[in-house]
Design a protein around this motif. Structure first.
Motif, short mmCIF file in Angstrom:
data_model
loop_
_atom_site.label_atom_id
_atom_site.label_comp_id
_atom_site.label_asym_id
_atom_site.label_seq_id
_atom_site.Cartn_x
_atom_site.Cartn_y
_atom_site.Cartn_z
N ALA A 71 0.71 -1.48 -0.32
CA ALA A 71 0.08 0.33 0.05
C ALA A 71 1.04 1.34 0.11
O ALA A 71 0.93 2.55 -0.55
CB ALA A 71 -0.87 -0.11 1.47
N ALA A 72 1.82 0.90 0.72
CA ALA A 72 3.25 2.19 0.79
C ALA A 72 3.95 2.57 -0.61
O ALA A 72 3.35 3.39 -1.05
CB ALA A 72 3.75 2.13 1.96
N LEU A 73 3.65 1.28 -1.73
CA LEU A 73 4.69 1.78 -2.77
C LEU A 73 3.43 2.32 -3.59
O LEU A 73 3.33 2.53 -4.54
CB LEU A 73 4.83 0.41 -3.18
CG LEU A 73 6.27 0.44 -2.72
CD1 LEU A 73 7.24 -1.61 -2.38
CD2 LEU A 73 6.84 1.03 -2.34
N GLY A 74 2.02 2.37 -3.65
CA GLY A 74 1.40 2.13 -4.12
C GLY A 74 0.28 3.78 -4.04
O GLY A 74 -0.26 4.62 -4.79
N ALA A 75 0.60 3.98 -2.56
CA ALA A 75 0.20 5.27 -2.28
C ALA A 75 0.44 6.87 -3.11
O ALA A 75 1.52 6.66 -3.95
CB ALA A 75 0.45 5.97 -0.87
N ALA A 134 13.43 -2.73 2.85
CA ALA A 134 12.94 -2.92 1.34
C ALA A 134 12.00 -1.84 0.91
O ALA A 134 11.95 -1.89 -0.06
CB ALA A 134 11.76 -3.92 1.60
N VAL A 135 11.40 -1.60 1.36
CA VAL A 135 10.17 -0.38 1.15
C VAL A 135 10.86 0.60 1.05
O VAL A 135 10.65 1.64 0.07
CB VAL A 135 8.64 -0.59 2.03
CG1 VAL A 135 7.97 1.46 1.41
CG2 VAL A 135 7.85 -1.50 2.62
N CYS A 136 12.14 1.02 2.13
CA CYS A 136 12.62 2.28 1.60
C CYS A 136 13.23 2.08 0.63
O CYS A 136 13.86 3.49 -0.40
CB CYS A 136 13.43 2.22 3.14
SG CYS A 136 14.70 3.72 3.40
N ALA A 141 14.62 4.62 -4.57
CA ALA A 141 14.55 4.10 -6.59
C ALA A 141 14.09 4.39 -7.44
O ALA A 141 14.54 5.17 -8.28
CB ALA A 141 14.61 2.32 -6.46
N ARG A 142 13.16 5.51 -6.21
CA ARG A 142 12.34 5.97 -7.99
C ARG A 142 11.82 7.60 -7.63
O ARG A 142 11.27 7.92 -7.95
CB ARG A 142 11.32 5.51 -8.09
CG ARG A 142 10.18 5.18 -6.87
CD ARG A 142 8.54 4.17 -7.09
NE ARG A 142 8.11 4.51 -5.85
CZ ARG A 142 7.16 3.59 -5.90
NH1 ARG A 142 6.49 2.96 -6.52
NH2 ARG A 142 5.72 3.78 -4.90
N LEU A 176 20.16 2.69 2.99
CA LEU A 176 19.25 2.28 2.14
C LEU A 176 18.33 3.40 1.76
O LEU A 176 18.11 3.61 0.97
CB LEU A 176 17.96 1.57 2.85
CG LEU A 176 18.15 0.01 2.51
CD1 LEU A 176 17.39 -0.78 3.60
CD2 LEU A 176 19.55 -0.85 1.94
N GLY A 177 19.16 4.60 2.26
CA GLY A 177 18.61 6.34 1.71
C GLY A 177 17.57 7.32 2.93
O GLY A 177 17.14 7.39 2.62
N ALA A 178 17.34 6.36 3.54
CA ALA A 178 16.39 7.04 4.75
C ALA A 178 17.16 7.86 4.90
O ALA A 178 18.29 8.44 5.45
CB ALA A 178 16.30 6.26 6.12
#
Ligand code: CA
Length: 227
Positions: A54-58, A77-79, A84-85, A108-110
């Motif tokens: 849901a986070a990646l589709g928000a 993984a979500v991070c 990446a985008r 990881l980029g946080a």
């Protein structure tokens, strides 16, 4: 000073008064509800996602508050996927004692992390430091747009000076510790001479035109307030 609030009654550029949008990624309903209510009281607009998918589709947000423990995929993984985008600021929420995991999150980029249990004030300061805007009297700092103004005039700051000012302004009136400044601005693994901070503070004070803006609290850190 509340985000989105025009506290000095001068006209703000179009869009600057819109609420900062937070994507809150947390599967535990009661936790998410409490956080969302607190953040909305502080003037943020909150959208919730209960899973990594849901986070990646928000819809795009101004800042993502991302719990590490999610039911489908882990927060890291979500991070990684979000980073990446997009360059949206990401704040990871980690449990106490997960020191190594915090480092992983930042790698990881946080942009930052908060450790449970945390208070709303701390969380709001962290969000403001990465996703401003914040106003402290005559001073305006917008961490997201990477700009700072004094009396409406743009301040010419180096990237590190802007980071420093944004961190101090995000919790104006409170002491920000040297270790937090070092960690956030110069990287978690760097605990060398803290002299570097003093050099940047001195430069920032010169640019603000009055050293009283940044008060040194001996042995602890620095506090920003309007002289
Ligand atoms: Ca969770």
């Amino acid at each position: 000073v509340r985000i989105g609030e025009n506290t000095d009654c001068r006209p703000l550029p179009l869009g600057e008064d819109a609420a900062v949008k937070i994507l809150l990624v947390e599967d535990e309903d009661s936790v998410a509800e409490r956080l969302a209510q607190g953040l909305e009281r502080e003037g943020f607009a909150v959208e919730r996602a209960a899973t990594g998918a849901a986070a990646l589709g928000a819809a795009p947000a101004d800042c993502v508050l991302l719990d590490v423990r999610l039911p489908d995929v882990d927060g890291y993984a979500v991070c990684r996927s979000l980073r990446a985008r997009s360059d949206v600021p990401i704040i990871m929420v980690t449990a106490k004692g997960e020191a190594v995991d915090r480092v992983v999150g930042l790698e990881l980029g946080a942009d930052d992390y908060v450790v449970e249990p945390f208070g709303l004030r701390e969380l709001v300061a962290r969000i403001r430091a990465v996703a401003g805007p914040v106003r402290v009297g005559r001073l305006g700092v917008d961490a997201r747009r990477r700009t700072a103004t004094l009396d409406g005039e743009s301040l010419a700051l180096t990237p590190k000076e802007l980071d420093l000012l944004a961190l101090l302004a995000a919790d104006a009136g409170a002491v920000v510790t040297r270790s937090r400044l070092l960690e956030r601005i110069w990287g978690v693994t760097w605990y060398g001479q803290t002299k570097t901070i003093d050099v940047h503070v001195a430069s920032l004070r010169r640019k603000l035109g009055d050293p009283a803006w940044i008060e040194a609290v001996r042995g602890v850190g620095f506090r920003l307030h309007e002289p």
